[in-house]
Scaffold this active site. Sequence first.
Site, PDB file in Angstrom:
ATOM      1  N   CYS A   1       4.094  59.907   8.237  1.00  0.00           N
ATOM      2  CA  CYS A   1       3.164  59.409   7.201  1.00  0.00           C
ATOM      3  C   CYS A   1       3.522  60.035   5.847  1.00  0.00           C
ATOM      4  CB  CYS A   1       1.727  59.758   7.592  1.00  0.00           C
ATOM      5  SG  CYS A   1       1.347  61.526   7.424  1.00  0.00           S
TER       6      CYS A   1
ATOM      7  N   GLU B   1       4.614  66.691  13.186  1.00  0.00           N
ATOM      8  CA  GLU B   1       5.710  67.046  12.272  1.00  0.00           C
ATOM      9  C   GLU B   1       5.385  68.305  11.475  1.00  0.00           C
ATOM     10  OE1 GLU B   1       4.119  64.133  12.591  1.00  0.00           O
ATOM     11  OE2 GLU B   1       5.194  62.522  11.600  1.00  0.00           O
TER      12      GLU B   1
ATOM     13  N   HIS C   1      -0.658  67.257  12.170  1.00  0.00           N
ATOM     14  CA  HIS C   1       0.287  66.298  12.750  1.00  0.00           C
ATOM     15  C   HIS C   1       1.438  67.059  13.416  1.00  0.00           C
ATOM     16  CE1 HIS C   1      -0.748  62.389  10.305  1.00  0.00           C
ATOM     17  NE2 HIS C   1      -1.795  62.904  10.921  1.00  0.00           N
TER      18      HIS C   1
ATOM     19  N   CYS D   1       3.474  63.967   5.989  1.00  0.00           N
ATOM     20  CA  CYS D   1       4.622  64.558   6.685  1.00  0.00           C
ATOM     21  C   CYS D   1       5.910  64.257   5.924  1.00  0.00           C
ATOM     22  CB  CYS D   1       4.673  64.040   8.114  1.00  0.00           C
ATOM     23  SG  CYS D   1       3.213  64.521   9.064  1.00  0.00           S
TER      24      CYS D   1
END
Lengths: 149, 149
Positions: A86, A58, A56, A89
């Site tokens: 999410c 992040e 991801h 993260c």
Amino acid sequence: MEEIFTDEYFMKRALQEAEVAFEKGEVPVGAVIVINNRIIARAHNLTELLNDVTAHAEMQAITAAADFLGGKYLKKCTLFVTLEPCQMCGGALYWSQIDRIVYGAKDESRGCEAMGTKLHPKTTVTGGVLAEECSQLVKRFFIEKRNLN
Amino acid sequence: MEEIFTDEYFMKRALQEAEVAFEKGEVPVGAVIVINNRIIARAHNLTELLNDVTAHAEMQAITAAADFLGGKYLKKCTLFVTLEPCQMCGGALYWSQIDRIVYGAKDESRGCEAMGTKLHPKTTVTGGVLAEECSQLVKRFFIEKRNLN
């Protein structure tokens, strides 16, 4: 004098990252990490290209920012990300003790709030910055994807 | 015939990884990912060495297993990890749709259960395998660390 380095300013930089993800066929989420109004990490979602659910935006930004700073804590940093983080993260941000999280569009089903993820007590959160642009990009991605299949 | 490939068998392999982390001065957590009784990924915590809060054993194992399999989902895999996963790792395991998680020692304060992390509905969890050995290793690490400071 007008403030240049607003939340919108940095969210636009995160949106540019999200657009790069879009062009690569990735769910378009982008992130930047900022300290003292300086961008020290930029990243976009690469889960498809890398075949890796952990890639991801992040997560990559956290790793890059820590690398830049030479330490694993991001205590004086702010993360700008186009979609609410999410659980994964949020959990990484918890460990990083980041000062502030600013997100664009809310993720009503998989976001930290919906999932009940705990952030670090020192971390403050601002949501909804350029939410419409951030959300539209994701919606456009899924519409185009559906039409291709 | 006696079963060789028990949960204890694979947890011992995860413990070997945790011991490598211990030797490196890392919080001693180790993990292996298994498919059809074959270990396809081994990893140990490297947060200090890499200056990266995301470098938990599980995260590295997920990335390595997906790389081995050539796809990001770990649907038929089992993760063996010496300490109950945190929110970040639980969130990553959620995205991976892993079949099963087996952990050793419970993390009463930062583990998935204590933090309320949601795992994928298809994922089953077994805790407490070689819990005493896994827990002792972490305790010994923190005792030695305290004595050094």
